[in-house]
Design an enzyme around this catalytic site. Structure first.
Site, PDB file in Angstrom:
ATOM      1  N   SER A 136       0.856  -1.187   0.000  1.00 18.51           N
ATOM      2  CA  SER A 136       0.000   0.000   0.000  1.00 18.51           C
ATOM      3  C   SER A 136       0.888   1.231   0.000  1.00 18.51           C
ATOM      4  O   SER A 136       2.074   1.164   0.365  1.00 18.51           O
ATOM      5  CB  SER A 136      -0.877   0.005   1.259  1.00 18.51           C
ATOM      6  OG  SER A 136      -1.522   1.244   1.448  1.00 18.51           O
ATOM      7  N   TYR A 149      -2.413  -0.188  10.464  1.00 15.77           N
ATOM      8  CA  TYR A 149      -2.440  -0.584   9.053  1.00 15.77           C
ATOM      9  C   TYR A 149      -1.076  -0.370   8.400  1.00 15.77           C
ATOM     10  O   TYR A 149      -0.522  -1.275   7.766  1.00 15.77           O
ATOM     11  CB  TYR A 149      -3.516   0.206   8.319  1.00 15.77           C
ATOM     12  CG  TYR A 149      -3.625  -0.111   6.848  1.00 15.77           C
ATOM     13  CD1 TYR A 149      -4.321  -1.235   6.418  1.00 15.77           C
ATOM     14  CD2 TYR A 149      -3.040   0.720   5.896  1.00 15.77           C
ATOM     15  CE1 TYR A 149      -4.421  -1.531   5.066  1.00 15.77           C
ATOM     16  CE2 TYR A 149      -3.131   0.424   4.537  1.00 15.77           C
ATOM     17  CZ  TYR A 149      -3.823  -0.694   4.127  1.00 15.77           C
ATOM     18  OH  TYR A 149      -3.905  -0.979   2.784  1.00 15.77           O
TER      19      TYR A 149
END
Length: 286
Positions: A136, A149
């Site tokens: 990501s 995250y």
């Protein structure tokens, strides 16, 4: 060209990028084992070249069942690639996120991928195949409330680097894909979790972080609406999975391309200012 003699495993293929990637790879001629968690999702994704398999990457017995499916392939097809795509997102300030939520995030976004990779590497050694880890933008830039995250994604980036250097001499390639804003269901689920989490905060933490959380929710909503489609992301992932000589990293979307470059060249304080400036218009009183 048909690649029906080759298997590709895609985890997290129920919706979004994972489902689009499974269909894109099937369109390119591969037989895709598409990992989903529910039977209803299996029926939705099933098509010619896409074979759903029930796969929760945190469930050892389901990973074992996947390895048995590959080993007993009725057409003796080799495993060409593994696309580690499954993931969840839980946004909250580091101070307020319960440890069980931290562990859940790392279980799915890091340890589950390691477990699947370890299980399938014997097949990839045989085929001189490829591991594609879906990281990501958060694996390079940690925004406020993205601690858990981003922490898992940073760790996945590091594991990918180590794995690439370990497997390269043995002919197995490792590729990382770093999406930015993509219009997927996972982002919507993350926004809903964030809204619910704000309501569960103590009054002190609501005063301290309530405006920040609302800004993050507003930013994520805008970020997603302006993001690329799942199909556009799938095209990049499929390329990273199948081109003969892949790069070590791919980005998806202009936001990811720009911010990953800035993260390499800007000092931390300058990057902090960029982050704050991007978030400022999304605060409730902006």
């Amino acid at each position: 060209m048909s690649h029906r003699t080759e298997l590709i495993v895609v985890s997290g293929a129920s919706t979004g990028m994972g489902a689009a990637t499974a269909h894109e790879l099937a369109k390119r001629g591969y037989h895709v084992l598409a990992g989903v968690r529910r039977q209803i999702d299996a029926e939705a994704i099933r098509e010619d070249g896409v074979e759903p398999v029930i796969l929760d990457i945190t469930a050892p017995e389901q990973i074992e069942a996947l390895t048995e499916r590959i080993a007993a392939d009725p057409e003796r097809r080799q495993l060409r690639a593994l696309v580690n795509n499954a993931g969840i997102a839980v946004n909250a300030p580091v101070e307020t996120l319960p440890l069980d939520q931290w562990r859940r995030q790392f279980d799915v976004n890091l340890f589950g991928h390691i477990a699947v990779t370890q299980a399938l590497l014997p097949f990839l050694h045989d085929s001189r195949g490829r591991v594609v880890n879906i990281s990501s933008l958060g694996g390079k830039v940690a925004m406020p409330t993205y601690g858990a995250y981003a922490g898992a994604k940073y760790a996945l980036e590091a594991v990918s680097d180590a794995l690439r250097r370990e497997l390269g001499p043995h002919g197995v390639q490792v590729v990382v894909v770093e999406p930015g804003g993509v219009r997927t269901e996972m982002i919507g689920h993350g926004i809903e979790r964030a809204k619910a989490f704000v309501k569960e905060m103590t009054p002190v933490n609501q005063r301290r972080y309530g405006s920040l959380m609302q800004a993050i929710i507003n930013q994520a909503t805008a970020f997603t609406k302006s993001g690329v489609t799942s199909q556009a992301a799938a095209t990049v992932i499929a390329d990273a999975t199948t081109v003969p000589k892949p790069r070590t990293r791919y980005t998806i979307g202009r936001d990811a391309a720009m911010l990953t470059r800035l993260a390499r060249i800007l000092p931390d304080t300058a990057l902090d200012r960029v982050s704050a400036a991007n978030l400022r218009p999304h605060y409730p009183n902006a």
